[in-house]
Design a protein around this motif. Structure first.
Motif, mmCIF file in Angstrom:
data_model
loop_
_atom_site.group_PDB
_atom_site.id
_atom_site.type_symbol
_atom_site.label_atom_id
_atom_site.label_comp_id
_atom_site.label_asym_id
_atom_site.label_seq_id
_atom_site.Cartn_x
_atom_site.Cartn_y
_atom_site.Cartn_z
ATOM 1 N N ILE A 30 0.864 -1.174 0.000
ATOM 2 C CA ILE A 30 0.000 0.000 0.000
ATOM 3 C C ILE A 30 0.903 1.228 0.000
ATOM 4 N N ALA A 31 0.550 2.200 -0.826
ATOM 5 C CA ALA A 31 1.353 3.413 -0.927
ATOM 6 C C ALA A 31 0.445 4.636 -0.945
ATOM 7 N N VAL A 32 0.926 5.705 -0.337
ATOM 8 C CA VAL A 32 0.243 6.994 -0.370
ATOM 9 C C VAL A 32 1.226 7.991 -0.963
ATOM 10 N N ARG A 45 4.326 -3.334 5.831
ATOM 11 C CA ARG A 45 3.746 -4.506 6.492
ATOM 12 C C ARG A 45 2.889 -5.320 5.519
ATOM 13 N N ASP A 46 3.017 -6.646 5.559
ATOM 14 C CA ASP A 46 2.136 -7.526 4.790
ATOM 15 C C ASP A 46 0.805 -7.605 5.524
ATOM 16 N N LEU A 47 -0.215 -6.952 4.993
ATOM 17 C CA LEU A 47 -1.509 -6.907 5.662
ATOM 18 C C LEU A 47 -2.415 -8.046 5.231
ATOM 19 N N LEU A 48 -2.479 -8.300 3.922
ATOM 20 C CA LEU A 48 -3.352 -9.340 3.384
ATOM 21 C C LEU A 48 -2.650 -10.030 2.229
ATOM 22 N N ASP A 49 -3.092 -11.255 1.947
ATOM 23 C CA ASP A 49 -2.580 -11.946 0.770
ATOM 24 C C ASP A 49 -3.165 -11.297 -0.479
ATOM 25 N N PRO A 50 -2.330 -11.143 -1.529
ATOM 26 C CA PRO A 50 -2.859 -10.592 -2.776
ATOM 27 C C PRO A 50 -3.737 -11.607 -3.477
ATOM 28 N N PRO A 51 -4.580 -11.180 -4.402
ATOM 29 C CA PRO A 51 -4.745 -9.782 -4.809
ATOM 30 C C PRO A 51 -5.667 -9.032 -3.857
ATOM 31 N N GLU A 60 -10.768 9.505 5.829
ATOM 32 C CA GLU A 60 -9.568 9.731 5.023
ATOM 33 C C GLU A 60 -8.281 9.664 5.842
ATOM 34 N N ARG A 61 -8.367 9.059 6.998
ATOM 35 C CA ARG A 61 -7.201 8.804 7.832
ATOM 36 C C ARG A 61 -6.863 7.319 7.761
ATOM 37 N N ARG A 62 -7.912 6.518 7.750
ATOM 38 C CA ARG A 62 -7.751 5.074 7.670
ATOM 39 C C ARG A 62 -7.918 4.607 6.230
ATOM 40 N N ILE A 63 -7.505 3.380 5.966
ATOM 41 C CA ILE A 63 -7.514 2.822 4.626
ATOM 42 C C ILE A 63 -8.387 1.571 4.608
ATOM 43 N N MET A 64 -9.313 1.525 3.674
ATOM 44 C CA MET A 64 -10.134 0.333 3.469
ATOM 45 C C MET A 64 -9.376 -0.595 2.516
ATOM 46 N N ASP A 75 -5.585 1.190 10.118
ATOM 47 C CA ASP A 75 -5.226 2.486 10.689
ATOM 48 C C ASP A 75 -3.701 2.576 10.705
ATOM 49 N N PRO A 76 -3.096 3.339 9.774
ATOM 50 C CA PRO A 76 -1.637 3.421 9.724
ATOM 51 C C PRO A 76 -1.019 4.019 10.987
ATOM 52 N N ALA A 77 -1.716 4.949 11.635
ATOM 53 C CA ALA A 77 -1.172 5.583 12.842
ATOM 54 C C ALA A 77 -1.013 4.579 13.982
ATOM 55 N N LYS A 78 -1.907 3.581 14.041
ATOM 56 C CA LYS A 78 -1.864 2.574 15.107
ATOM 57 C C LYS A 78 -1.343 1.224 14.613
ATOM 58 N N ASP A 79 -1.077 1.116 13.307
ATOM 59 C CA ASP A 79 -0.676 -0.148 12.683
ATOM 60 C C ASP A 79 -1.663 -1.250 13.069
ATOM 61 N N ASP A 80 -2.961 -0.943 12.892
ATOM 62 C CA ASP A 80 -4.027 -1.827 13.340
ATOM 63 C C ASP A 80 -4.940 -2.182 12.166
ATOM 64 N N LEU A 81 -5.158 -3.483 11.954
ATOM 65 C CA LEU A 81 -6.029 -3.968 10.885
ATOM 66 C C LEU A 81 -7.232 -4.651 11.521
ATOM 67 N N LYS A 82 -8.444 -4.225 11.130
ATOM 68 C CA LYS A 82 -9.671 -4.812 11.667
ATOM 69 C C LYS A 82 -10.556 -5.288 10.531
ATOM 70 N N THR A 83 -11.287 -6.362 10.783
ATOM 71 C CA THR A 83 -12.224 -6.896 9.808
ATOM 72 C C THR A 83 -13.520 -6.098 9.864
ATOM 73 N N VAL A 84 -13.981 -5.629 8.705
ATOM 74 C CA VAL A 84 -15.276 -4.962 8.606
ATOM 75 C C VAL A 84 -16.336 -6.020 8.336
ATOM 76 N N MET A 85 -16.079 -6.867 7.348
ATOM 77 C CA MET A 85 -16.981 -7.971 7.061
ATOM 78 C C MET A 85 -16.233 -9.032 6.264
ATOM 79 N N GLU A 86 -16.615 -10.282 6.509
ATOM 80 C CA GLU A 86 -16.022 -11.392 5.784
ATOM 81 C C GLU A 86 -16.870 -11.712 4.564
#
Length: 135
Positions: A30-32, A45-51, A60-64, A75-86
């Motif tokens: 992921i790049a900004v 950080r490897d967040l998810l398997d591609p694609p 506009e602070r967090r990334i979906m 959340d890049p500021a907290k380096d935290d990944l949460k599931t919204v829905m499976e």
């Protein structure tokens, strides 16, 4: 690279792909890109398997982030990944989604039907069905 501009047009969110040939399963980060600083910020950080693909959260602070397993918020500021829905779809049937400014989440999976489902924030998440079911 480009996926989504911030509403002020100052940041461009996307995917950086290392040198080499691109394929749907290739390594990506992921790049900004900051338009004023003319510089990239790469999330190593490897967040998810591609694609997978990315878009701005309404704040506009967090990334979906979405892939064939689900939709997530990072959340890049907290380096935290949460599931919204499976979501359980074949990786070749890539899921696309969009978040409205008031927090509605629209997603689409390739199905042979004319229904639209919208997930609203809540506990548990309530779903509203729009459209006409097939007869």
């Amino acid at each position: 690279f480009p996926e989504s501009f911030s509403s002020d047009g100052k940041r461009l969110l996307g995917l950086a792909i290392p040198d080499g040939p691109f394929s749907p399963g290739s390594d990506r980060r992921i790049a900004v890109y900051d338009m004023e600083k003319e510089a990239y910020e790469i999330i190593e950080r490897d967040l998810l398997d591609p694609p997978f693909s990315v878009g701005w959260a309404p704040d506009e602070r967090r990334i979906m982030i979405w892939n064939s397993d689900g939709i997530y918020v990072y959340d890049p500021a907290k380096d935290d990944l949460k599931t919204v829905m499976e979501i359980d779809v074949d990786p070749s049937e890539f899921v696309r989604f969009q978040v409205t400014s008031n927090g509605y989440l629209y997603y689409a999976v390739p199905e042979d039907e004319r229904d639209i489902w919208i997930a609203r924030k809540g506990t548990p998440a309530s779903l509203t069905r729009f459209g006409t079911p097939d007869s």
